[in-house]
Write a protein that holds these residues in place. Structure first.
Motif, short mmCIF file in Angstrom:
data_model
loop_
_atom_site.label_atom_id
_atom_site.label_comp_id
_atom_site.label_asym_id
_atom_site.label_seq_id
_atom_site.Cartn_x
_atom_site.Cartn_y
_atom_site.Cartn_z
N SER A 104 1.07 -0.85 0.00
CA SER A 104 0.05 0.01 -0.19
C SER A 104 0.49 1.33 -0.23
N ASP A 107 1.35 1.46 -3.10
CA ASP A 107 0.79 1.82 -4.29
C ASP A 107 0.96 1.42 -5.35
N ILE B 2 2.90 8.61 -4.42
CA ILE B 2 1.33 7.84 -4.17
C ILE B 2 -0.03 9.27 -3.19
N ASN B 3 -1.16 8.92 -3.18
CA ASN B 3 -1.93 9.56 -2.08
C ASN B 3 -1.70 9.96 -1.57
N TYR B 4 -1.48 11.58 -0.72
CA TYR B 4 -1.50 11.31 0.60
C TYR B 4 -1.41 10.93 1.76
N PHE B 5 -2.58 11.16 1.46
CA PHE B 5 -3.92 10.62 3.17
C PHE B 5 -4.11 8.46 2.82
N LYS B 6 -4.08 8.28 1.99
CA LYS B 6 -3.38 7.25 1.28
C LYS B 6 -2.59 6.76 2.48
N TYR B 9 -3.59 7.06 6.00
CA TYR B 9 -4.17 5.59 6.14
C TYR B 9 -3.51 4.34 6.37
N ILE B 92 6.10 8.12 -0.26
CA ILE B 92 5.24 8.81 0.46
C ILE B 92 6.17 9.90 1.07
N ASP B 93 5.66 11.10 1.43
CA ASP B 93 5.77 12.13 1.96
C ASP B 93 6.03 11.83 3.46
N ALA B 96 3.43 12.22 6.11
CA ALA B 96 2.30 11.23 5.64
C ALA B 96 2.62 10.16 6.69
#
Lengths: 238, 225
Positions: A104, A107, B2-6, B9, B92-93, B96
């Protein structure tokens, strides 16, 4: 035009007054398997940390296909898989949960299928729902290896991956690395295991006191005499 | 990327899975919190008026010191096995990662408060949640503690004396939060004029906004070797 994938140019890494790396320059081509040997403290792991963006050099530059690392950031991280002597796995999660978690973060598309396939490949599918803390050292290392491959990286860095492995686990690791090599992956491995290094590598580097003391393509090396070459390179002459 | 909020989460979900499976943090936090509340209740006479004056202090000391135990344990899971290094390698950031861990710590703190509050009410015959604004104070204080607690647990975790280092770094900077929480809680417990709590709520809100912004800026440098 150079066809090198990773260009390390005059890298120096200093911790306080200690110079861990001194003006290192090295080129790694696409699909190369580079093994880095050297005595403890020679700067091998420090170099891997710089290549994997885990640490920042004091001076010098690292380029990926001619583009400086600092401009790449996450785009480079996506292409990179790191296998360390640390498992990089949560002991209170199952292997399946661990791999899905890392999938995850990267991604990964269809993560469950990717994870199932990888678990089957290293013969851990039947134990996928067991907590990592119940795994043997060999199983842990296999899980750790597929963790680093979950996002299908094209550059793989290995920091002493054979440390603590039994014969069976070592064979599984070697076979996995050969598979990766046949997929045209670029691999950089730090190890003390000369036999494995010679068997897999296309290029051998020996480091000594933060410098590159030896850097040859495998075709130019007399394998039967390599142990003597290694000892002569890492031993102090003065 | 990838989406920050993903990513937030994913980190939050992983931390909660580990915590709900082991219950390491919440068990030690709850036991320590309940002991603190119980021991202080023996010191004060049941009918004593001074109970009202010190109730806020006892409540928040129990929550904050128990919370310190949980923070240390939550970061240890990351250090063992080199996991923190591994998530920093992901594309990822870094903030995050921070906010995922912060939210997980906040959930643990809220659970702790849910456990402590009814026991506290029984032992001290005081209803802390006598006014809806008290919920806001609980939220703002928990937010501030979890925010800075997560930051300093990341900073101190590699230190050999991390158990001592975390409170040494965290508590001085939390003094305005602790004062605001205690004094505003006392206003509600004593049935005072709630207008007096507005300034404390403003201080807590501003503190949280400033430090949330600061963490966005500094966290990537904090995790860089």
């Amino acid at each position: 035009m150079s066809n090198s994938l990773i260009d390390i140019v005059n890298i120096t890494k200093q911790y306080g007054h200690i110079k861990a790396l001194r003006n290192i320059s090295l080129s790694i081509n696409k699909s190369d398997f580079v093994t880095i040997f050297g005595a403890n403290g020679a700067g091998k792991s420090t170099l891997l940390k710089l290549i994997s963006l885990q640490s920042r050099q004091t001076s010098g530059e690292i380029n990926l296909s001619g583009v400086p690392y600092k401009k790449l950031g996450n785009a480079f991280k996506r292409r990179l898989g790191v296998i360390s002597h640390q498992p990089f796995l949560y002991e209170n999660l199952t292997a399946y949960e661990n791999l899905l978690f890392y999938a995850s973060l990267y991604d990964v598309k269809s993560p469950k299928k990717v994870v199932d396939d990888l678990l089957k490949r290293v013969d851990l599918f039947k134990r996928k729902d067991d907590l990592i803390r119940t795994y043997s050292r060999g199983m842990l290392q296999r899980a750790s290896i597929i963790r680093s491959l979950v996002h299908n990286p094209d550059i793989i860095l290995l920091d002493e991956p054979y440390t603590g492995l039994d014969t069976v686990a070592s064979k599984v690791l070697t076979s996995l690395l050969k598979d990766q090599l046949s997929d045209s992956k670029t691999i950089v491995m730090v190890t003390h295991d000369i036999q494995v290094g010679l068997e897999l590598s296309s290029k051998i580097v020996i480091m000594k006191k933060g410098e590159v003391a030896f850097n040859e393509n495998i075709s130019a090396i007399d394998k039967s005499n390599f142990e003597n070459i290694y000892i002569s390179q890492v031993t102090d002459k003065d | 990327m990838i989406n920050y909020f993903k990513a937030v989460y994913a980190i939050l979900k992983k931390d909660l899975m580990v915590e709900f499976r082991t219950k390491e943090s919440i068990n030690s936090m709850a036991v320590f919190g309940l002991l603190t509340v119980t021991v202080f209740s023996f010191i004060l006479e049941p009918s004593s008026d001074s109970k009202v004056e010190v109730a806020g202090g006892i409540f928040w000391i129990a929550i904050i010191f128990s919370g310190l135990l949980g923070l240390g344990k939550s970061m240890l899971n990351e250090v063992n096995g080199g996991n923190f290094e591994a998530i920093l390698l992901a594309p990822i950031d870094p903030t995050a990662i921070f906010f995922g861990k912060f939210l997980a710590n906040m959930v643990s703190m809220i659970l702790l408060e849910i456990i402590i509050l009814p026991i506290f009410s029984v032992f001290y015959s005081i209803n802390i949640l006598s006014h809806p604004l008290m919920l806001l104070i609980l939220f703002l204080t928990t937010y501030a503690f979890s925010l800075l607690g997560t930051l300093f647990s990341v900073i101190s975790v590699k230190s050999r004396s991390r158990e001592a280092m975390l409170p040494l770094l965290l508590l001085p900077i939390l003094i305005p939060v602790i004062l605001a929480a205690i004094l505003s809680t006392n206003i509600f417990v004593a049935g005072g004029d709630i207008v007096g709590s507005y300034n404390w709520i403003k201080i807590l809100s501003v503190f949280n906004i400033i430090f949330t912004a600061v963490i966005f800026v500094i966290f990537p440098s904090v995790v860089e070797e």
